[in-house]
Write a protein that holds these residues in place. Structure first.
Motif, mmCIF file in Angstrom:
data_model
loop_
_atom_site.group_PDB
_atom_site.id
_atom_site.type_symbol
_atom_site.label_atom_id
_atom_site.label_comp_id
_atom_site.label_asym_id
_atom_site.label_seq_id
_atom_site.Cartn_x
_atom_site.Cartn_y
_atom_site.Cartn_z
ATOM 1 N N SER A 8 0.822 -0.979 0.093
ATOM 2 C CA SER A 8 -0.089 0.092 -0.018
ATOM 3 C C SER A 8 0.801 1.269 -0.060
ATOM 4 C CB SER A 8 -1.030 -0.046 1.323
ATOM 5 O OG SER A 8 -0.423 -0.009 2.208
ATOM 6 N N TYR A 9 2.175 1.018 0.076
ATOM 7 C CA TYR A 9 2.950 2.174 0.059
ATOM 8 C C TYR A 9 3.304 2.748 -1.228
ATOM 9 C CZ TYR A 9 4.785 1.076 4.944
ATOM 10 O OH TYR A 9 4.682 0.826 6.310
ATOM 11 N N ARG A 10 3.455 3.995 -1.367
ATOM 12 C CA ARG A 10 3.848 4.645 -2.830
ATOM 13 C C ARG A 10 5.297 4.412 -3.209
ATOM 14 N NH1 ARG A 10 2.606 10.917 -2.363
ATOM 15 N NH2 ARG A 10 3.721 10.422 -0.269
ATOM 16 N N THR A 11 5.664 4.304 -4.486
ATOM 17 C CA THR A 11 7.244 4.009 -4.694
ATOM 18 C C THR A 11 8.122 5.188 -4.374
ATOM 19 O OG1 THR A 11 6.871 5.133 -7.044
ATOM 20 C CG2 THR A 11 6.155 2.601 -6.722
ATOM 21 N N PHE A 12 9.078 5.206 -4.511
ATOM 22 C CA PHE A 12 10.162 6.077 -4.407
ATOM 23 C C PHE A 12 9.775 7.291 -5.332
ATOM 24 C CE2 PHE A 12 14.115 8.678 -4.089
ATOM 25 C CZ PHE A 12 14.441 8.583 -2.669
ATOM 26 N N GLU A 14 7.238 8.241 -6.942
ATOM 27 C CA GLU A 14 5.802 8.960 -6.374
ATOM 28 C C GLU A 14 6.188 9.877 -5.377
ATOM 29 O OE1 GLU A 14 2.579 5.216 -7.882
ATOM 30 O OE2 GLU A 14 3.554 5.291 -6.040
ATOM 31 N N VAL A 15 6.844 9.480 -4.254
ATOM 32 C CA VAL A 15 7.171 10.366 -3.203
ATOM 33 C C VAL A 15 7.894 11.470 -3.675
ATOM 34 C CG1 VAL A 15 8.220 10.623 -0.955
ATOM 35 C CG2 VAL A 15 6.771 8.448 -1.620
ATOM 36 N N PHE A 16 8.837 11.378 -4.258
ATOM 37 C CA PHE A 16 9.575 12.245 -5.100
ATOM 38 C C PHE A 16 9.051 13.275 -5.655
ATOM 39 C CE2 PHE A 16 12.697 14.290 -7.800
ATOM 40 C CZ PHE A 16 13.884 14.496 -7.086
ATOM 41 N N ASN A 65 11.964 12.162 4.521
ATOM 42 C CA ASN A 65 11.148 11.009 4.004
ATOM 43 C C ASN A 65 11.894 9.647 4.190
ATOM 44 O OD1 ASN A 65 8.717 12.307 2.272
ATOM 45 N ND2 ASN A 65 10.520 13.534 1.967
ATOM 46 N N VAL A 66 13.056 9.732 4.367
ATOM 47 C CA VAL A 66 13.832 8.233 4.314
ATOM 48 C C VAL A 66 14.421 8.258 5.810
ATOM 49 C CG1 VAL A 66 15.712 6.993 3.597
ATOM 50 C CG2 VAL A 66 14.426 8.267 2.026
ATOM 51 N N PHE A 67 15.375 9.019 6.432
ATOM 52 C CA PHE A 67 16.176 8.728 7.507
ATOM 53 C C PHE A 67 15.557 9.205 8.694
ATOM 54 C CE2 PHE A 67 19.385 9.443 3.895
ATOM 55 C CZ PHE A 67 19.950 8.119 4.032
#
Length: 334
Positions: A8-12, A14-16, A65-67
């Motif tokens: 259900s998560y978006r792809t990298f 898409e987030v970018f 969004n990552v770390f």
């Protein structure tokens, strides 16, 4: 309630795209050259790597969004985290009698690219991006420089906490077994206990544990390593542990704050003059200081004191009035 799964998560990508709205293209991220987007300066024998505007935007994106989702030892780490501060790192030690404090020499420079790579691959399981691991190599090349974490990149602090995860966990296990308190704030490591012999035994292991989990390059800073005990002035991370177990700011800082407050209420010339004295004490320069500058200085000190020593702020409210203190805390003093 439905829980999120990787599906259900978006792809990298898409987030970018949702963050940059085409002001930066995803291909720009994939093909970015770090060497062409930095300026390197030397400050007191330290190499500061300043990212370009474009690189800085990408680094802030990665940090948020990552770390921010990276695995760290929350029980002991109080640096580079939202909702906690230096005071939280000192409080667990406030009831103990014996203290050990050291820091890690050349902190970011000792965290190598292979260690960063391992931490990224092992520590991003909680990141809500479906294909995050597919971009591990791209991310690694963007957040590292000259085979280590660069001082000056907004991603380096959070990554450093991830890289020290196994060290923090092992030192905490050993500390708990010996009834020793352990906290870390960035490169500052603090141990405390009510048994001096046990404390010294664990403290002697710290350097070896660092090298075991982070590599031979990392070492403690012997010049900043010290043992303290109640009866001496206990100053940890800039805060003072009082004999009654309270954590407060240093007496010299209190004198400066109260002198500024007194002059603000009684004499504008002395208020400005004392502000100049404090400015020159910190760093001499030719900048002309205005009354507004000194008001801002006092606001900053009171805001800091409110976070680090709320008991002291209560005394200031009682002495100078709640209205005055609130004016400075809300930066509305004139």
């Amino acid at each position: 309630m439905k829980t999120n799964t990787n599906e259900s998560y978006r792809t990298f990508q898409e987030v970018f795209v949702s963050n940059f709205h085409n002001s930066l293209l995803f291909d720009d991220f994939l093909n970015l050259s770090v060497d062409n987007n930095i300026a390197v300066t030397q400050v007191k024998e330290r190499e500061i790597v300043q990212p370009s505007k474009r690189l800085k935007r990408i680094l802030h994106f990665l940090a948020k969004n990552v770390f921010d989702y990276g695995n760290i030892a929350n029980e002991v780490v109080f640096s580079y985290r939202k909702g906690v501060n230096v005071r939280d790192a000192v409080l667990p030690h406030s009831k103990n009698r014996f203290f050990f404090q050291t820091d890690i020499a050349n902190f970011f420079g000792s965290i190598t690219k292979p260690l960063v790579s391992k931490s990224i691959r092992n520590g991003l399981g909680s990141v809500p991006i479906a294909d995050i691991h597919e971009y591990a190599d791209v991310i690694l090349n963007i957040v590292s420089y000259k085979n280590c974490l660069p001082l000056g990149f907004p991603t380096s602090p959070a990554i450093s906490n991830m890289c020290l995860l196994n060290f923090d966990k092992e030192l905490l296990i050993q500390a708990n077994e010996l009834d020793v308190s352990y906290t870390r704030y960035a490169d500052d490591i603090i141990l405390s206990a009510n048994n001096d012999e046990v404390l010294r035994m664990l403290a002697a292991r710290v350097g070896g544990l660092l090298q075991e989990f982070l590599g031979a390059e990392i070492k403690i800073n012997e010049a900043k390593t010290r043992y303290l005990q109640q009866g001496q002035k206990i100053k940890l991370l800039g805060l003072v542990v009082l004999p009654n177990g309270q954590v407060s700011i240093d007496r010299a800082d209190k004198i400066e704050i109260e002198t500024l407050l007194h002059h603000y209420l009684t004499n504008d010339d002395k208020f400005l003059g004392y502000g100049v004295v404090l400015k020159n004490k910190k760093a001499k320069n030719d900048k002309v200081l205005t009354r507004e500058n000194v008001i801002s200085m006092l606001s900053g000190r009171l805001i800091g004191a409110n976070a680090m020593a709320p008991e002291y702020l209560l005394k200031l409210r009682q002495k100078y009035g709640n209205t005055i203190i609130e004016m400075f805390l809300h930066k509305s003093a004139k």
